[in-house]
Design an enzyme around this catalytic site. Sequence first.
Site, PDB file in Angstrom:
ATOM      1  N   ASP A   9     -11.457   3.519   6.855  1.00  0.00           N
ATOM      2  CA  ASP A   9     -11.714   4.456   5.538  1.00  0.00           C
ATOM      3  C   ASP A   9     -12.496   3.580   4.306  1.00  0.00           C
ATOM      4  O   ASP A   9     -12.048   3.619   3.342  1.00  0.00           O
ATOM      5  CB  ASP A   9     -10.654   5.268   5.134  1.00  0.00           C
ATOM      6  CG  ASP A   9      -9.325   4.508   4.518  1.00  0.00           C
ATOM      7  OD1 ASP A   9      -9.149   3.454   4.871  1.00  0.00           O
ATOM      8  OD2 ASP A   9      -8.797   4.940   3.651  1.00  0.00           O
ATOM      9  N   HIS A 243      -3.860  -5.412   2.703  1.00  0.00           N
ATOM     10  CA  HIS A 243      -3.217  -4.480   3.926  1.00  0.00           C
ATOM     11  C   HIS A 243      -4.048  -4.627   5.198  1.00  0.00           C
ATOM     12  O   HIS A 243      -3.498  -4.932   6.403  1.00  0.00           O
ATOM     13  CB  HIS A 243      -3.695  -3.101   3.215  1.00  0.00           C
ATOM     14  CG  HIS A 243      -2.753  -3.006   2.055  1.00  0.00           C
ATOM     15  ND1 HIS A 243      -1.292  -2.908   1.840  1.00  0.00           N
ATOM     16  CD2 HIS A 243      -3.266  -2.544   0.623  1.00  0.00           C
ATOM     17  CE1 HIS A 243      -1.195  -2.639   0.624  1.00  0.00           C
ATOM     18  NE2 HIS A 243      -2.351  -2.453  -0.114  1.00  0.00           N
TER      19      HIS A 243
HETATM   20  O1  RIB Z   1      -2.070   1.667   1.391  1.00  0.00           O
HETATM   21  C1  RIB Z   1      -2.964   1.005   1.707  1.00  0.00           C
HETATM   22  C2  RIB Z   1      -3.787   1.509   2.749  1.00  0.00           C
HETATM   23  O2  RIB Z   1      -4.668   2.690   2.175  1.00  0.00           O
HETATM   24  C3  RIB Z   1      -5.191   0.541   3.063  1.00  0.00           C
HETATM   25  O3  RIB Z   1      -5.600   0.737   4.388  1.00  0.00           O
HETATM   26  C4  RIB Z   1      -6.281   0.903   2.014  1.00  0.00           C
HETATM   27  O4  RIB Z   1      -7.654   0.429   2.507  1.00  0.00           O
HETATM   28  C5  RIB Z   1      -5.830   2.470   1.954  1.00  0.00           C
HETATM   29  O5  RIB Z   1      -6.437   3.037   3.112  1.00  0.00           O
HETATM   30 CA    CA Z   2      -7.907   1.446   4.775  1.00  0.00          CA
END
Ligand code: RIB
Ligand code: CA
Length: 311
Positions: A9, A243
């Site tokens: 995303d 992340h």
């Molecule tokens: O909580 C972190 C996640 O949420 C990551 O994938 C960030 O890109 C959002 O999609």
């Molecule tokens: Ca993400």
Amino acid sequence: MKPIILDVDTGVDDALAIAYAAQSPELRLLGVTTCFGNVSVEEATRNTLYLLELLGREDVPVIAGEGKPLFRRNLKGDAKHIHGEDGLGGALGAALPKGEPGPGHAAKFMVEQVRSMPGQVTIIAVGTLVNLALAVMMDPEFAKLVGKVLVMGGAVTVPGNVTGQAEANIYRDPEAAEYVFRAGLPITLVGLDVTMKTLLSRERLQEWRSKDSKLAHFLADATDFYIKAYEHKRPDIGGCALHDPLAVGMAIDPSFCRTQPLHVEVDVEGLYSTGRTVAFRRFGPKKPPNMDVCLEVDAERFLEHFMSRVV
Ligand code: RIB
Ligand code: CA
């Protein structure tokens, strides 16, 4: 080379994950699929196409997926306060990619690729889980045929990041996540338990800025915005969380994290805890594990590996 599909995303940390995957010789990027989350699915698709062009990876198809949650079709919201109005910290601005997304739907692409290489394809899902849920619905044998599924999402032993309880990728489509968790997929959960320990500091951005590379400067500008958002929300941690890159890292080298087999469900109707990933960790009779959950990470080794591949 491990064949992978990255479901994104895009999002600054998604962009870093795409760069990491595209530049890692251990991985063969079959395609990048997109969903809503940090930004709309149209913006995520645009950002992904642009980034792959900057990476010189126009050979990788981008296939758009869902723009809304599975059931909560009227749910609105994005994370532009963290990723910028364009989703890339303003680094994109008014620029547009030259290419177009491939035909078809992300979920169909997942099913076709998994069918064509039974037992081999790794799906790395770093956005909401709606595309993956649809792939499982489309093909009753998908769960048996997919090689591995890495999910960046959830917070099993730590607080959430959207609410006190829930992590963003699960919170934005809890029913899709719950469906995916119950589907019998070979999941490794890469949640906030570990990703909040893999931090990129502002100082490290200088390594990219000192390079004569459009890609390096683009990622430094995008990440700078992302770090500012973290400094605002979490001034105590001294950087931004990697992340989505950690989920890619786990596809390259699973020894980056220590995992534990656990039974995890999603609270889909909590009063305070909608979207919470709940692990059944009691003593005595246990529910059989439905995934491996990352609980510890060798953050330093991962960070150095990430920096050696990006940019
Ligand atoms: O909580 C972190 C996640 O949420 C990551 O994938 C960030 O890109 C959002 O999609
Ligand atoms: Ca993400």
